[in-house]
Design an enzyme around this catalytic site. Structure first.
Site, mmCIF file in Angstrom:
data_model
loop_
_atom_site.group_PDB
_atom_site.id
_atom_site.type_symbol
_atom_site.label_atom_id
_atom_site.label_comp_id
_atom_site.label_asym_id
_atom_site.label_seq_id
_atom_site.Cartn_x
_atom_site.Cartn_y
_atom_site.Cartn_z
ATOM 1 N N HIS A 160 10.752 -5.975 2.637
ATOM 2 C CA HIS A 160 11.236 -4.829 3.683
ATOM 3 C C HIS A 160 10.687 -3.487 3.517
ATOM 4 O O HIS A 160 11.421 -2.661 4.194
ATOM 5 C CB HIS A 160 12.708 -4.935 4.006
ATOM 6 C CG HIS A 160 13.365 -6.201 3.750
ATOM 7 N ND1 HIS A 160 13.705 -7.046 4.526
ATOM 8 C CD2 HIS A 160 13.837 -6.982 2.482
ATOM 9 C CE1 HIS A 160 14.114 -8.236 4.276
ATOM 10 N NE2 HIS A 160 14.354 -8.137 2.851
ATOM 11 N N SER A 281 -10.727 14.855 10.517
ATOM 12 C CA SER A 281 -10.356 15.051 11.999
ATOM 13 C C SER A 281 -11.211 16.091 12.808
ATOM 14 O O SER A 281 -11.617 17.100 11.950
ATOM 15 C CB SER A 281 -8.920 15.416 11.824
ATOM 16 O OG SER A 281 -8.555 16.139 13.201
ATOM 17 N N LYS A 287 -7.279 16.785 7.401
ATOM 18 C CA LYS A 287 -7.096 15.428 7.454
ATOM 19 C C LYS A 287 -8.148 14.650 6.683
ATOM 20 O O LYS A 287 -9.529 15.114 6.715
ATOM 21 C CB LYS A 287 -7.242 14.816 8.598
ATOM 22 C CG LYS A 287 -6.086 15.262 9.659
ATOM 23 C CD LYS A 287 -4.689 14.768 9.263
ATOM 24 C CE LYS A 287 -4.738 13.213 9.583
ATOM 25 N NZ LYS A 287 -4.523 12.869 10.837
ATOM 26 N N GLU A 294 -8.493 0.982 8.818
ATOM 27 C CA GLU A 294 -7.748 1.085 10.109
ATOM 28 C C GLU A 294 -8.628 -0.016 11.047
ATOM 29 O O GLU A 294 -8.197 -0.849 11.668
ATOM 30 C CB GLU A 294 -7.622 2.048 10.841
ATOM 31 C CG GLU A 294 -6.516 3.167 10.177
ATOM 32 C CD GLU A 294 -6.560 4.386 10.416
ATOM 33 O OE1 GLU A 294 -5.334 5.085 10.512
ATOM 34 O OE2 GLU A 294 -7.643 4.957 10.645
#
Ligand code: ARG
Length: 464
Positions: A160, A281, A287, A294
């Site tokens: 979880h 970024s 970043k 992804e």
């Protein structure tokens, strides 16, 4: 108006509508079957020769012509610039006839594009399945290497997404090793059912020429011949099965990616991804984004889409070939390309990441990940598990209020809850003991994990 380049022009009086012709074409994507088609056409040509349909001279002429096409395609990078070819099959036939003249018009005897396309597609996919299995194996190897390189790294395991019990980094790696192992078994299965020859089924009813189908199958390395011509020209289960196997690979890769994206976040800081597989970024200078992972996660969706597309394309088809089946190519091609690149990139990500062992150790030792050990300790002292679970829960509640970990409590603290607890509880709660106790097959004890690691390495070596 009879001027037409189509293979099937004889029966037609009027010209094909240009928009429809473009709509109908598959050459732009099925040209990648060129080499496979030529190879299968050579086998068909031999089959026709042995059946007495072609003379030796004719067969030689056709085969030499086909070889020449391959050579031309090799050195002429514009060879496939043909805006009119309907599909790769008609392209090859047209070029052959242009090259060797009328003898070329005999190649299609006893064959239909229906059995031809099914044959060529299987022939081509067969090799790709082997390649995808090989690349999957490379990722398995990268997992084993990562496990080996960070043998002492300890990680909190989650359920979880809440800290649950400590595990070894190697255990995490080997979990994915197992998943990919099953994926490869599925690919093998798909390969086995792909490796059957439809040629000789002709349009739908079988061929009337005495072609020795078994011999053609042997020539092309197919395990056997299809048993029913109707089935053979319209079956695409092999493609669905293959894409299904790939869909599961993508499920596994996507979860792998998700784990690593989380681990790389500032909140976890368990791993550092290499600059080589990250991006920045355009706006925020600080970043470092895990784009590689992804994209792997994102691409899973399109593979599931292809599986749905193929199943849906198949479900309403009347028996035997229908043009709907042309839609199988792009789904399979895109699956092959993307699964291969996802597997490759996943291996590169893994080969270049470092585990932040201090962080993972801290996370594995904070947050009561040894609470189950406390319950098990009481069980060893003769307490029923349900009671032990309850007592351990109360002790955890107490420790939370005290802002202390379980191993930071005193013996007196423990004994308020159970007088069966003695000083050996501290041993039982130690990280070493927590891990070592998971010593049955499949557990995360270092002994078991390192044993599995050796087995994994051996299995990979056997295949080399
Ligand atoms: N391009 C077609 C395909 O991919 C080849 C088979 C065409 N057969 C036919 N009867 N129209 O399915």
């Amino acid at each position: 108006m009879t001027e037409t380049k189509n293979l099937w022009g004889g029966r037609f009086a009027a010209k094909t509508d240009a928009t429809f012709a473009e709509f109908n074409r598959s050459f732009d994507f099925d040209k990648r079957l060129f080499a496979a088609d030529v190879r299968c056409s050579i086998a068909h040509c031999d089959g026709l020769f042995h059946a007495g349909v072609l003379t030796r001279l004719e067969a030689e002429k056709i085969k030499n012509g086909l070889f020449t096409l391959v050579k031309r395609a090799d050195y002429d990078k514009n060879y496939f610039d043909d805006a009119t070819a309907e599909d790769v099959h008609s392209f090859i036939e047209t070029r052959l006839v242009q090259l060797i003249g009328d003898t070329g018009r005999k190649l299609h005897t006893g064959r239909s594009r229906n059995d031809q396309v099914a044959t060529v597609f299987r022939f081509w996919l067969r090799e790709e399945i082997v390649e995808i299995s090989r690349v999957t194996r490379d990722l398995q190897k990268a997992l084993v290497d990562s496990a080996e390189a960070q043998k002492e790294a300890i990680l909190p395991g989650y359920t979880h997404l809440q800290r649950a019990q400590p595990i070894l980094w190697a255990h995490w790696c080997l979990a994915y090793f197992e998943m990919l192992g099953r994926d490869r078994e599925r690919l093998d299965e798909a390969w086995r059912r792909t490796n059957v020859l439809p040629l000789g089924s002709a349009a739908l009813a079988g061929t009337s020429y005495e072609i020795d189908r078994e011999a053609v199958a042997k020539d092309l390395g197919f395990e056997g011949v299809s048993a029913n011509s109707l089935d053979a020209v319209s079956d695409r289960d092999f493609a669905v099965e293959f894409v299904g196997a790939c869909a599961l690979i993508m499920v596994h890769l996507s979860r792998f990616a998700e784990d690593l994206i989380l681990y790389a976040s500032s909140e976890f800081q368990f791993i550092e991804l290499s600059d080589a597989v990250s991006t920045g970024s355009s706006l925020m200078p600080q970043k470092k984004n895990p784009d590689a992972l992804e994209l792997i996660r994102g691409k899973a969706g399109r593979i599931f889409g292809h599986q749905t597309a193929l199943l849906t394309m198949m479900k309403g088809l009347p028996t035997a070939y229908n043009k709907d089946l042309q839609e199988d190519k792009e789904a399979v091609f895109d699956t092959v390309d993307n699964v291969k690149s996802c597997l490759k990139v996943a291996a590169i990500v893994l080969q270049n990441l470092s585990v932040n062992k201090e962080k993972t150790f801290k996370a594995a030792t904070e947050g009561y990940l040894n609470a189950t050990e406390l319950a098990d300790y009481l069980v060893h002292k003769g307490v029923a598990f349900r009671t032990a679970h309850d007592t351990a829960g109360k002790i955890v509640l107490f420790a939370i209020a005290q802002k202390r970990e379980l191993h930071e409590l005193n013996l007196e603290d423990f004994r308020q809850f159970s007088t069966q607890i003695e000083t050996d509880v501290f041993d039982a709660l130690s990280l070493e003991q927590t891990l070592a106790s998971k010593n049955q097959i499949g557990g995360t004890s270092p002994e078991r994990v390192f044993e599995s690691l050796e087995t994994a390495k051996r299995d990979l070596e056997i295949e080399e």
